[in-house]
Design an enzyme around this catalytic site. Structure first.
Site, PDB file in Angstrom:
ATOM      1  N   LYS A  13       0.825  -1.303   0.107  1.00 31.86           N
ATOM      2  CA  LYS A  13       0.191  -0.019  -0.050  1.00 31.86           C
ATOM      3  C   LYS A  13       0.951   1.310  -0.112  1.00 31.86           C
ATOM      4  CE  LYS A  13      -1.702  -1.157   3.755  1.00 31.86           C
ATOM      5  NZ  LYS A  13      -1.376  -2.385   4.170  1.00 31.86           N
ATOM      6  N   ARG A  88      -9.697   0.755   8.945  1.00 33.23           N
ATOM      7  CA  ARG A  88      -9.162  -0.251   9.277  1.00 33.23           C
ATOM      8  C   ARG A  88     -10.159  -1.072  10.058  1.00 33.23           C
ATOM      9  NH1 ARG A  88      -3.087   0.741   9.061  1.00 33.23           N
ATOM     10  NH2 ARG A  88      -2.131  -1.459   9.284  1.00 33.23           N
ATOM     11  N   ARG A 127      12.078  -5.982   4.323  1.00 35.06           N
ATOM     12  CA  ARG A 127      11.736  -4.828   4.374  1.00 35.06           C
ATOM     13  C   ARG A 127      12.827  -4.182   5.391  1.00 35.06           C
ATOM     14  NH1 ARG A 127       6.015  -1.800   5.436  1.00 35.06           N
ATOM     15  NH2 ARG A 127       6.038  -3.161   7.322  1.00 35.06           N
ATOM     16  N   ARG A 162      11.672  -2.490  11.025  1.00 38.07           N
ATOM     17  CA  ARG A 162      10.733  -1.960  11.892  1.00 38.07           C
ATOM     18  C   ARG A 162      10.370  -3.069  13.008  1.00 38.07           C
ATOM     19  NH1 ARG A 162       5.773  -0.126   8.311  1.00 38.07           N
ATOM     20  NH2 ARG A 162       4.678  -1.000   9.692  1.00 38.07           N
ATOM     21  N   ARG A 173      -0.331  -9.453  13.296  1.00 37.38           N
ATOM     22  CA  ARG A 173      -0.882  -8.303  12.406  1.00 37.38           C
ATOM     23  C   ARG A 173      -1.735  -8.957  11.428  1.00 37.38           C
ATOM     24  NH1 ARG A 173       4.252  -5.105  10.306  1.00 37.38           N
ATOM     25  NH2 ARG A 173       2.994  -3.574   9.362  1.00 37.38           N
TER      26      ARG A 173
HETATM   27  P1  AP5 Z   1       4.926  -1.682   1.754  1.00 41.24           P
HETATM   28  O1  AP5 Z   1       4.573  -0.440   0.661  1.00 41.24           O
HETATM   29  O2  AP5 Z   1       5.589  -0.775   2.934  1.00 41.24           O
HETATM   30  O3  AP5 Z   1       3.372  -2.348   2.366  1.00 41.24           O
HETATM   31  P2  AP5 Z   1       2.414  -1.759   3.140  1.00 41.24           P
HETATM   32  O4  AP5 Z   1       1.286  -2.298   2.884  1.00 41.24           O
HETATM   33  O5  AP5 Z   1       2.301  -0.166   3.237  1.00 41.24           O
HETATM   34  O6  AP5 Z   1       2.890  -2.314   4.728  1.00 41.24           O
HETATM   35  P3  AP5 Z   1       2.704  -1.915   6.135  1.00 41.24           P
HETATM   36  O7  AP5 Z   1       3.412  -2.848   6.971  1.00 41.24           O
HETATM   37  O8  AP5 Z   1       3.536  -0.310   6.285  1.00 41.24           O
HETATM   38  O9  AP5 Z   1       1.356  -1.811   6.326  1.00 41.24           O
HETATM   39  P4  AP5 Z   1       0.622  -1.696   7.544  1.00 41.24           P
HETATM   40  O10 AP5 Z   1      -0.921  -1.461   6.954  1.00 41.24           O
HETATM   41  O11 AP5 Z   1       0.767  -3.031   8.242  1.00 41.24           O
HETATM   42  O12 AP5 Z   1       1.242  -1.058   8.523  1.00 41.24           O
HETATM   43  P5  AP5 Z   1       1.092   0.721   8.957  1.00 41.24           P
HETATM   44  O13 AP5 Z   1       2.227   1.250   9.027  1.00 41.24           O
HETATM   45  O14 AP5 Z   1      -0.216   0.955   8.196  1.00 41.24           O
HETATM   46  O15 AP5 Z   1       5.858  -2.788   1.153  1.00 41.24           O
HETATM   47  C1  AP5 Z   1       6.069  -3.789   2.303  1.00 41.24           C
HETATM   48  C2  AP5 Z   1       7.498  -4.543   1.716  1.00 41.24           C
HETATM   49  O16 AP5 Z   1       7.220  -5.083   0.275  1.00 41.24           O
HETATM   50  C3  AP5 Z   1       8.355  -3.492   1.232  1.00 41.24           C
HETATM   51  O17 AP5 Z   1       9.700  -3.878   1.736  1.00 41.24           O
HETATM   52  C4  AP5 Z   1       8.223  -3.130  -0.184  1.00 41.24           C
HETATM   53  O18 AP5 Z   1       9.545  -2.645  -0.441  1.00 41.24           O
HETATM   54  C5  AP5 Z   1       7.817  -4.536  -0.588  1.00 41.24           C
HETATM   55  N1  AP5 Z   1       7.204  -4.446  -1.870  1.00 41.24           N
HETATM   56  C6  AP5 Z   1       6.091  -3.424  -2.077  1.00 41.24           C
HETATM   57  N2  AP5 Z   1       5.415  -4.055  -3.117  1.00 41.24           N
HETATM   58  C7  AP5 Z   1       5.940  -5.160  -3.467  1.00 41.24           C
HETATM   59  C8  AP5 Z   1       5.786  -6.068  -4.618  1.00 41.24           C
HETATM   60  N3  AP5 Z   1       4.623  -5.651  -5.662  1.00 41.24           N
HETATM   61  N4  AP5 Z   1       6.607  -7.269  -4.707  1.00 41.24           N
HETATM   62  C9  AP5 Z   1       7.361  -7.357  -3.779  1.00 41.24           C
HETATM   63  N5  AP5 Z   1       7.606  -6.649  -2.767  1.00 41.24           N
HETATM   64  C10 AP5 Z   1       7.032  -5.558  -2.545  1.00 41.24           C
HETATM   65  O19 AP5 Z   1       0.515   0.666  10.461  1.00 41.24           O
HETATM   66  C11 AP5 Z   1       1.497   0.131  11.381  1.00 41.24           C
HETATM   67  C12 AP5 Z   1       0.895   0.094  12.691  1.00 41.24           C
HETATM   68  O20 AP5 Z   1       0.226   1.225  13.067  1.00 41.24           O
HETATM   69  C13 AP5 Z   1      -0.540  -1.153  12.896  1.00 41.24           C
HETATM   70  O21 AP5 Z   1      -0.154  -2.368  13.003  1.00 41.24           O
HETATM   71  C14 AP5 Z   1      -1.274  -0.352  13.880  1.00 41.24           C
HETATM   72  O22 AP5 Z   1      -0.886  -0.493  15.204  1.00 41.24           O
HETATM   73  C15 AP5 Z   1      -1.076   1.234  13.803  1.00 41.24           C
HETATM   74  N6  AP5 Z   1      -2.490   1.695  12.845  1.00 41.24           N
HETATM   75  C16 AP5 Z   1      -1.969   2.290  11.470  1.00 41.24           C
HETATM   76  N7  AP5 Z   1      -3.081   2.802  11.170  1.00 41.24           N
HETATM   77  C17 AP5 Z   1      -4.205   2.275  11.905  1.00 41.24           C
HETATM   78  C18 AP5 Z   1      -5.372   2.609  12.010  1.00 41.24           C
HETATM   79  N8  AP5 Z   1      -6.163   3.165  10.818  1.00 41.24           N
HETATM   80  N9  AP5 Z   1      -6.207   2.156  13.088  1.00 41.24           N
HETATM   81  C19 AP5 Z   1      -5.497   1.395  14.209  1.00 41.24           C
HETATM   82  N10 AP5 Z   1      -4.327   1.335  14.264  1.00 41.24           N
HETATM   83  C20 AP5 Z   1      -3.471   1.871  13.155  1.00 41.24           C
END
Ligand code: AP5
Length: 215
Positions: A13, A88, A127, A162, A173
């Site tokens: 994402k 979410r 990552r 991370r 997660r």
């Molecule tokens: P990346 O692009 O970083 O993926 P992502 O989907 O953004 O992953 P996140 O782990 O950041 O998402 P998340 O939703 O769990 O965490 P968030 O930060 O929102 O890509 C991942 C990896 O794959 C990278 O190394 C990239 O290079 C690689 N990649 C990308 N595309 C690829 C492809 N096509 N093929 C191969 N490799 C690829 O949230 C973190 C925490 O914050 C949550 O756990 C929660 O505690 C809190 N939080 C955030 N938002 C909320 C909310 N709305 N409500 C409650 N808690 C929340």
């Protein structure tokens, strides 16, 4: 154009939101990035969010909804936005709908990224993350590797893993995603704005699919 990106952790994402927001001049708001910054700066929000994040659990709805409400009310979402990682839960999706309606705004598409759980666990092991500029890399993906091992291409800072990318936390997660976030896929299907994307392809191919949809 107003979009939300949803899907399991590590489904790409953030990678796609960054690229699309730059190409289409949209505001990219990642709740994960905002929370990580708050934790780093030890703000009140960060202190409250830290434990939930480290365990791979969701931060309480009230904290997140308050944060988004402030951005929407203050016009920080500009003339078009991508919400990455929000909503979410069903209460967050309902709150977002209300908040947008109050400002006479609406979502155009909810784009849902699909990747199988086991593939995500492997992806997350590769990552790497710049704690200063928040750029994300992947040591196993040719297009996403840093130019110099362990260093950020943009500011030459040391890259880190991370704390929520450790395998046990990633697995939790994923459990949290299936239980709490998956139901909002149906919410947006019912709103007739859901678009499902196979995100288990090269980043460029995923990007082209998204672009085709939004154009
Ligand atoms: P990346 O692009 O970083 O993926 P992502 O989907 O953004 O992953 P996140 O782990 O950041 O998402 P998340 O939703 O769990 O965490 P968030 O930060 O929102 O890509 C991942 C990896 O794959 C990278 O190394 C990239 O290079 C690689 N990649 C990308 N595309 C690829 C492809 N096509 N093929 C191969 N490799 C690829 O949230 C973190 C925490 O914050 C949550 O756990 C929660 O505690 C809190 N939080 C955030 N938002 C909320 C909310 N709305 N409500 C409650 N808690 C929340």
């Amino acid at each position: 154009m107003n979009l939300i990106f949803l899907g399991p952790p590590g489904s790409g994402k953030g990678t796609q939101a960054l690229k699309l927001s730059q190409q289409e001049s949209l505001i990219h708001l990642s709740t994960g990035d905002v929370l990580r910054e708050a934790v780093k700066n030890e703000t009140e929000l960060g202190k409250k969010a830290k434990e939930y994040m480290n365990a791979g659990n969701l931060v309480p709805d009230a904290l997140i909804v308050g944060l988004i409400q402030e951005k929407i009310k203050n016009g920080h979402l500009g003339n078009g936005f991508i919400l990455d990682g929000f909503p979410r839960t069903i209460p967050q999706a309902e709150a977002l709908k209300r908040m947008l309606e109050e400002q006479s705004l609406k979502l155009d598409f909810a784009i849902c990224f699909h990747v199988e759980d086991d593939k995500i666990v492997k992806r997350m092991a590769g990552r790497r993350f710049c704690p200063v500029c928040q750029t994300t890399y992947n040591i196993y993906v040719e297009d996403a590797k840093p130019k110099n091992d362990g260093k950020c291409d943009k500011d030459n800072e040391d890259l880190i893993i991370r704390s929520d990318d450790l395998e046990d936390v990633v697995r939790n997660r994923l459990v949290v995603y299936h239980k709490q976030t998956k139901p909002i896929v149906e919410f947006y299907r019912n709103e007739s704005i859901l678009v499902e994307i196979d995100a288990d392809r090269a980043p460029e191919e995923v990007f082209n699919s998204i672009l085709e949809t939004v154009k």
